[in-house]
Design an enzyme around this catalytic site. Structure first.
Site, short mmCIF file in Angstrom:
data_model
loop_
_atom_site.label_atom_id
_atom_site.label_comp_id
_atom_site.label_asym_id
_atom_site.label_seq_id
_atom_site.Cartn_x
_atom_site.Cartn_y
_atom_site.Cartn_z
CD GLU A 197 -1.68 -2.44 1.44
OE1 GLU A 197 -2.50 -3.34 1.23
OE2 GLU A 197 -0.54 -2.64 1.94
CG HIS A 237 -9.44 -7.66 7.63
ND1 HIS A 237 -8.67 -8.49 8.40
CD2 HIS A 237 -8.85 -7.59 6.42
CE1 HIS A 237 -7.65 -8.93 7.67
NE2 HIS A 237 -7.72 -8.40 6.47
#
Length: 324
Positions: A60, A129
């Site tokens: 990322e 998450h």
């Protein structure tokens, strides 16, 4: 008007903008062949080819820096970060590159890129998450942050974000992808920085964004059974914040409840509360009530998760406290 799922509305926005502007392209983990973990980019690889719909490695930090460079080079990348939990890996490029280059070069550099990601709890996905990191990105000057609650706004805001010459972080919620509502036909843009009144009311203003708007509307329905008229303000954009719509709502109701799925301490709800106290203090008949996620990691256990997260019942309880 057409009934569309939230995910379908996002895909329609991507398709229309890619058809309109050849400089728009997509990048991210599993977005091409697989069509995205939530299938938002499904079939776009077949339509636009691998040069404009690109699968990437899992990095990322690197991907966000690449998007910054591609935007500086004259294209309009749309980067998908699979989960908002991984946004901290993107923060260096957002904070030290994307947000400041226009300022450093006095407008000679534009930064037209969108970072899409999804967050939020309620799916039993566990601590890694399920986060809502709105405050993390909204804290950065030079970054616009949007968080649509409806399919219509998802499409209109994403199209507006892609056309914007500044970096936009586009926050989605995993529990909204299958929600449905009417989306206007044809060209549909929603102005970044403009809130909407999702439900009119006279007794208390409930100010929320993303999935919390859905919960706020449920709370308003429950409160109506008790004779309490709750107005629901859907922020749509977290930064820049539409203070005028907030001020006008509180001027009507004189009570405020702010709701955000991020953590309570130093969270976005805290900023909303402070802003209301600064700009609307004379209109308030009671202190601002705040509803947010408890300051702990999001539990995997669904009963524990529901205890930690905001919901309609907690929002309604906060409204009753504000009016007590």
């Amino acid at each position: 008007m057409a009934m569309m799922r939230y995910a379908e509305a996002l895909r329609a926005a991507l398709r229309e903008e890619m058809q309109r502007d050849p400089s728009v392209w997509l990048m991210g983990e599993d977005i091409a062949v697989y069509g995205g973990v939530f299938k938002v980019s499904r079939d776009l690889l077949e339509e636009f080819g691998p040069e404009r719909v690109r699968d990437t490695p899992i990095s990322e930090q690197t991907l966000t820096a690449m998007a910054v460079t591609a935007a500086m080079a004259g294209t309009r990348p749309v980067l998908e970060i699979m989960y908002a939990d991984f946004l901290p890996l993107s923060v260096d490029a957002l904070m030290n590159q994307a947000s400041i280059y226009n300022y450093i070069w006095n407008g000679q550099v534009t930064m037209p890129f969108v970072l899409r990601t999804q967050g939020g709890g309620g799916a039993g996905a566990g601590a890694q998450h399920s986060k809502s990191l709105d405050a993390l990105v909204a804290h950065i000057p030079g970054i616009k942050v949007v968080a649509p609650a409806t399919a219509a706004d998802a499409k209109g805001l994403l199209k507006a974000a892609i056309r914007d010459d500044h970096p936009v972080v586009f926050l989605e919620h995993k529990l909204l992808y299958n929600s449905r509502d009417e989306v206007p036909d044809g060209e549909h843009l929603v102005e970044i920085g403009k809130a909407r009144i999702a439900r009119a009311g006279t007794d208390v203003s409930i100010i929320a964004s993303s999935k919390m708007v859905v919960d706020a509307l449920k709370a308003a329905e429950e409160l109506a059974k008790e004779g309490i008229s709750a107005e629901v303000v859907d922020l749509r954009t977290l930064r820049p914040l539409d203070r005028e719509t907030i001020r006008a709502s509180i001027a009507r109701t004189h009570h405020a409840v702010v709701v955000n799925e991020g953590w309570r301490f130093c969270g976005y709800a805290a900023e909303l509360s402070a802003t209301i106290m600064e700009c609307c203090f004379d209109e308030l008949d009671a202190p601002v009530e705040r509803v947010a996620t408890h300051d702990i990691p999001i539990p995997y256990s669904e009963p524990l998760e529901s205890t930690v997260l905001p919901d309609a019942a907690k929002i309604a309880a906060a409204a009753r406290r504000a009016l007590a």
